[in-house]
Every structure is written in C-alpha cells, then in structure tokens.
Design an enzyme around this catalytic site. Sequence first.
Site, mmCIF file in Angstrom:
data_model
loop_
_atom_site.group_PDB
_atom_site.id
_atom_site.type_symbol
_atom_site.label_atom_id
_atom_site.label_comp_id
_atom_site.label_asym_id
_atom_site.label_seq_id
_atom_site.Cartn_x
_atom_site.Cartn_y
_atom_site.Cartn_z
ATOM 1 N N THR A 172 3.160 -8.377 -0.845
ATOM 2 C CA THR A 172 2.024 -7.848 -0.075
ATOM 3 C C THR A 172 2.085 -6.328 0.091
ATOM 4 O O THR A 172 1.186 -5.727 0.653
ATOM 5 C CB THR A 172 1.891 -8.575 1.289
ATOM 6 O OG1 THR A 172 0.644 -8.233 1.879
ATOM 7 C CG2 THR A 172 3.038 -8.215 2.222
ATOM 8 N N GLU B 238 -6.213 -2.413 0.450
ATOM 9 C CA GLU B 238 -6.696 -3.773 0.150
ATOM 10 C C GLU B 238 -7.894 -3.810 -0.799
ATOM 11 O O GLU B 238 -7.971 -4.683 -1.674
ATOM 12 C CB GLU B 238 -7.026 -4.522 1.449
ATOM 13 C CG GLU B 238 -5.801 -4.893 2.284
ATOM 14 C CD GLU B 238 -5.201 -3.722 3.062
ATOM 15 O OE1 GLU B 238 -5.916 -2.706 3.250
ATOM 16 O OE2 GLU B 238 -4.026 -3.802 3.482
ATOM 17 N N ARG C 165 8.494 -3.706 2.391
ATOM 18 C CA ARG C 165 8.546 -2.343 1.829
ATOM 19 C C ARG C 165 9.904 -2.049 1.208
ATOM 20 O O ARG C 165 9.988 -1.538 0.085
ATOM 21 C CB ARG C 165 8.228 -1.312 2.915
ATOM 22 C CG ARG C 165 6.855 -1.522 3.531
ATOM 23 C CD ARG C 165 6.484 -0.418 4.506
ATOM 24 N NE ARG C 165 5.410 -0.854 5.392
ATOM 25 C CZ ARG C 165 4.472 -0.069 5.895
ATOM 26 N NH1 ARG C 165 4.457 1.211 5.615
ATOM 27 N NH2 ARG C 165 3.550 -0.541 6.712
ATOM 28 N N ASP D 297 -3.368 -12.267 8.075
ATOM 29 C CA ASP D 297 -3.794 -12.018 6.692
ATOM 30 C C ASP D 297 -2.839 -12.511 5.603
ATOM 31 O O ASP D 297 -3.167 -13.379 4.789
ATOM 32 C CB ASP D 297 -4.100 -10.528 6.482
ATOM 33 C CG ASP D 297 -3.003 -9.588 7.015
ATOM 34 O OD1 ASP D 297 -1.989 -10.075 7.564
ATOM 35 O OD2 ASP D 297 -3.156 -8.360 6.874
ATOM 36 N N GLU E 105 8.113 -5.625 8.023
ATOM 37 C CA GLU E 105 7.843 -4.342 7.372
ATOM 38 C C GLU E 105 9.001 -3.921 6.476
ATOM 39 O O GLU E 105 8.800 -3.397 5.381
ATOM 40 C CB GLU E 105 7.568 -3.248 8.416
ATOM 41 C CG GLU E 105 6.336 -3.494 9.280
ATOM 42 C CD GLU E 105 5.016 -3.371 8.521
ATOM 43 O OE1 GLU E 105 5.033 -3.028 7.327
ATOM 44 O OE2 GLU E 105 3.966 -3.646 9.140
#
Length: 629
Positions: A618, A529, A264, A393, A260
């Site tokens: 992502t 998404e 980010r 994913d 994360e």
Amino acid sequence: KKWKQLSRLQRSIILFLFAFLTVCGVVSYTSMGELWKSVTNKALEEQGPEPVTPGLKLANPAVLPAPQKADTNVGEYPELSPQKRPKLPHIRRNPSNLQIKPPWRDVRLQTQRDASKVVEEPVQADREEKTEKSVISWRGAVIEPDQSSEPPSSKVKESEKTSSVEGEGQKEPVPINERQMAVVEAFRHAWRGYRDFAWGHDELKPLSKSYSEWFGLGLTLIDALDTMWILGLKEEFEEARKWVANDLVFDKNVDVNLFESTIRILGGLLSTYHLSGDSLFLEKAKDIGNRLMPAFKTPSKIPYSDVNIGRGTAHPPRWTSDSTVAEVTSIQLEFRELSRLTGDEKYQKAVDEVMKHVHTLSGKNDGLVPMFINTNSGQFTHLGVYTLGARADSYYEYLLKQWIQGGKTENELLEDYMRAIEGVKKHLLQRSQPKKLTFVGELAHGHFSAKMDHLVCFLPGTLALGAHNGLTADHMRLAEALMETCYQMYAQVETGLSPEIVHFNLHAQKGHKDVEIKPADRHNLLRPETVESLFYMYRFTGDKKYQDWGWEILQNFNKYTRVPTGGYTSINNVQNPSNPEPRDKMESFFLGETLKYMFLLFSDDIDLINLDKYVFNTEAHPLPIWVPA
Ligand code: DMJ
C-alpha cells in the site's frame, strides 16, 4: 462438459440461433430460458445451494487481456484450490533477482528489465492437496476446476519456463519517453531538496529548508529507494545505499507506528532487496521486522498501534486500547514476504492470525468493516460507521493483494473481498449531480453521507487489479466509473489538484458542480491514490486518456507545489491558484508512491514491474507474487 469445450464464438452462435428461433416462435421462451439457466448456472448447481446474496450476479468472464503467462486459465476464471494457506518454508529464498543488470541509464535513459523470478518447488504436501480440485463461487466470481489434465507439478514447470530469468533477460530495454523524463526531473528536484536540507531525516520541510522527524529513521530516503531504482537514478541510489549501510540504526529508544513503519520501512527495504539483489536491504528488513514483532503480544493477538523498537515494548495509543482496522490488516504482505525470505514462519503466523480472526468477526455490514478493533477483546468497536476512506481503506486493498501474493489459494481472503465489494455497491455507491459521477460515500448508523476521502481513490486500481486476475467484469466497469470520479476530483477544482476530502452534490443546483469542498478539507498532501489507480487502469486497458489525466496532474503539482530551492510541498488550499498556501512539508509517499506511479503510468513497457509477477504494497513497494505450487 461439451458446452465448456466449445469456444466462446461457438457458444455465441448457438445462443444467437436459439434467440432467433425463439423470436420466430419455433422454440418457446421457457426452453430458451432453461438453456440459458443450464449454461450459466451449471457451476453453481454443481456445488449445491449458495448462500442467498442480494445483488448476486452470474459470473462474467475476465474483462481484461489475459495476464501474461502467470496463470494459464485466468482468461476464464482463476483456479482456486481448497482453503489452504501457503506453506512455509518456501524452497528458494533468494531475491526475485528482478534486475539482470542494474537500471542505470546513459543519456538515452532506458528502462531496466525486471525479469522477476520466484522459483519455488512445491512441497510434497502441497502437491497432494492440489490434486483435490474445487469449484468456488463467490458473488459473481466463479472459479472453476482446472480443465486441463496436466498435473499441478508440470504446471509449475511451465510457469517456471515462461518467467525464467534467462528467457526474459535478453529482451531489449525500452527507452523512456518524454513524460517519464519529466517525472525523473520532478523526482530529482524533490530529491535535491531532501538531500540538501533533510538528509537522513524523515521529511523535508522545503520552505524552511529544514526537516521534520516522525520516527527519526530516514523515512523519505527509505521510501524512495526503489523509486530511484525504477527510475534508473544510479548516483542517487548509491548515495542513499551508503546511508542505509552506515547510518540506518534501528536500535533506538523510539516509538514507531506499526503500520506506517511496516508499509514504508519494511516494505521499502524488501522491495529494494528484490530489485537490487543487495543483501544489505534484507538484513535491515529482518532487523526492523524483528523489532516490530512485540506489537503482536496482546491478549487478542490484534497488534498494538505503537512499538518502541529499541526497548521491545508495544502499546496502544494513549487514549484508547483500540487499534485501527486498516492498520492491523495492512501489514500482511510485508510480514508474509519476510517469512518467505527468511524461512521463519513467525512473521506470517502473526499476521495471518489477524486476518483469520477478522474474517470471523461480527459487526460487519455486508463485508464492510468498522474502523476500530480492540486489542484486548479482539472485537470491533465504534460499530455502525463504514467508510472506504481513512482507517479502513487498505483493509480492502490487502484482502485482494494477499490473495494474489499467495498464488490465489487463500479463499477466505477472496470471499471477504468479494463480499466487501458487494457491500460497497449496496450501501456506499451513489451518483452525483449534475455529471452523474459514481462515488463511494460513507454510512454512519444507517445515514448515508456523500463524503469521499481522496484516499478512496485507491479503489479503481484495486478493482481493476481484481478484474485482471479473473474476478467479475462488473468490477472493471465500476473501476472505470470511479476512475472518472477521482479524476473529476482534480479537474473540477481551481488548481486542478484534489482536496483531501470532497462532498458530492446529490441534487442538481444551478451553478453547482458535482464536487463541493469544505474549508477544513481543502488541503492536498501530494497523495498518490489517483495516479496509482490511473497506472492500473492504463496498464489494463491501454486507454491513453488515463495517461493524459496523469500528465495534467503532474503539471499541476509542478505549478502549485514545487518549491524553487528544491522539493515539493503540501498545500492548504487547492481552491486558490494565486495562493495555494504551502504547508512546508513533503510527505515521504510523494517520492515513494506518487512519482513512482506517475513514471509507471507513462510507461508502455508492461515488464516494468509486471503486474503478474509483482504486487504493490500500500506504499507502492513491489513485492513478488509467489508462484503457485
Ligand atoms: C500512504 O502511506 C499509503 O498509501 C497508505 O495506504 C495511505 N496513506 C498514504 C498515502 O496517501
């Protein structure tokens, strides 16, 4: 050879004539078949036997308009060189300098130019390797040797010419349209809530007018930096920059999640550095990058999930020594870029090692990976469960994106990606009733479940991106079908917003829609998404229906999740328009991703983050594609 020199039209005419003569009985069916085989299988035959692969399709040409300039031969198939990882150090480590001028706009808001440029002189060794050309075929993606006689080095120069800052800087900025203005308005509203009640904290709690902390690192602010840049919000950006300069401190005794904070924070800082050219962001990126490195000190080199960035220690979650597969395989774009920028290869080495290791692991099912991997043994655990949703994913997403980032030279990544998509087709694709929507379900120990996470809706966009980069047209067709499904996950629900998870009906039942929702799954976290995929689909097809679908979604976010005093909130019940049950939390990705992709979706300017120059991580942070040497 001669056949290849013919234009597509000429080839079609010849094939048509043969077909005609065959029908007239002049030529036998057999000789017609032989001709077809010799034409289509030439490349395959040249390489010798191909592993037998169920569902193998012959290569299709790229379905989309040829990429703008980046690759001269992508209209056919991308060129792949022998398996080589891009070498470090790269010559130029400056930011892409994407902005000629900052994107600040006057009343007539205008888009900024993103004249990206990553100029890297090929190192000598690479030049030599490039001269050995190869033919790669992988399940329908046939990549032929470069047909031109031009030496690789002159090609580089050509691409430098076409993507030069000077050349592009002159283009008039494109004014933004009404839908984009609506996104800017939504962003400002969200930002107002964050600024008033959560400034410098991780997430806004818009109803209680307070905040929540996850890592205590101003997550929303960092995630939103490049969105502000792209949307042209000067004042907001400047104010946030000051906070980064004066208040963002990583020397804290705090445990952060490696994945994360990479996607980010590291991703957000790197992309903001590229967009703005402001070295403050690179300095901060280096700082957090270094502090995350202890995660890789494990017996297997598969990183731990958590790192204490103040103490320099790392550990797995308390209850296990496993890491999540998607997490350890979706930090690569960011660390590789950090290496390229700093010239220090340790970051890239660490993450490449993970990919190489995962490439060789057993326990995959036709390219599909389990969800967990053990940091001691380096082996997959909890075998037999396969999903494109949570915990797996972005493994698939980053296979393709790393291949693109590195200039399409890392063949193992492409192989794993192509194999995985074949695995999806073989094991996870089904059609719902009554609308016959194509969806991606899950497989648990041989049992198919018609369950699909909203997270899976990244897939149409990723498939379309692959097709745009020369992979089989089949992928584009699947992308279109899945895009429709993801849209229906919104359209078939009372609020017009998708739940977190849906179950598709496999059998037609009177009065039942395709989409069923379980009470535990009916929340919506403002996830990106679907709009992310809509953005790719619109960019590559120009079909306005994708913009219209995104517009509907924005309206519904405004209707059901907007908090009058500032901010947007996740909701608990997408099935109850009269009380969607606000959860009192605005996730950082709403500003980092959802609104950014909306803004880009509504734009007709392909140079507003040109997809032949950037690859999005992502978390929707654009990073430069390394110009192939
Ligand atoms: C984001 O943090 C990223 O998009 C990640 O890949 C998946 N989860 C959220 C958004 O849904």
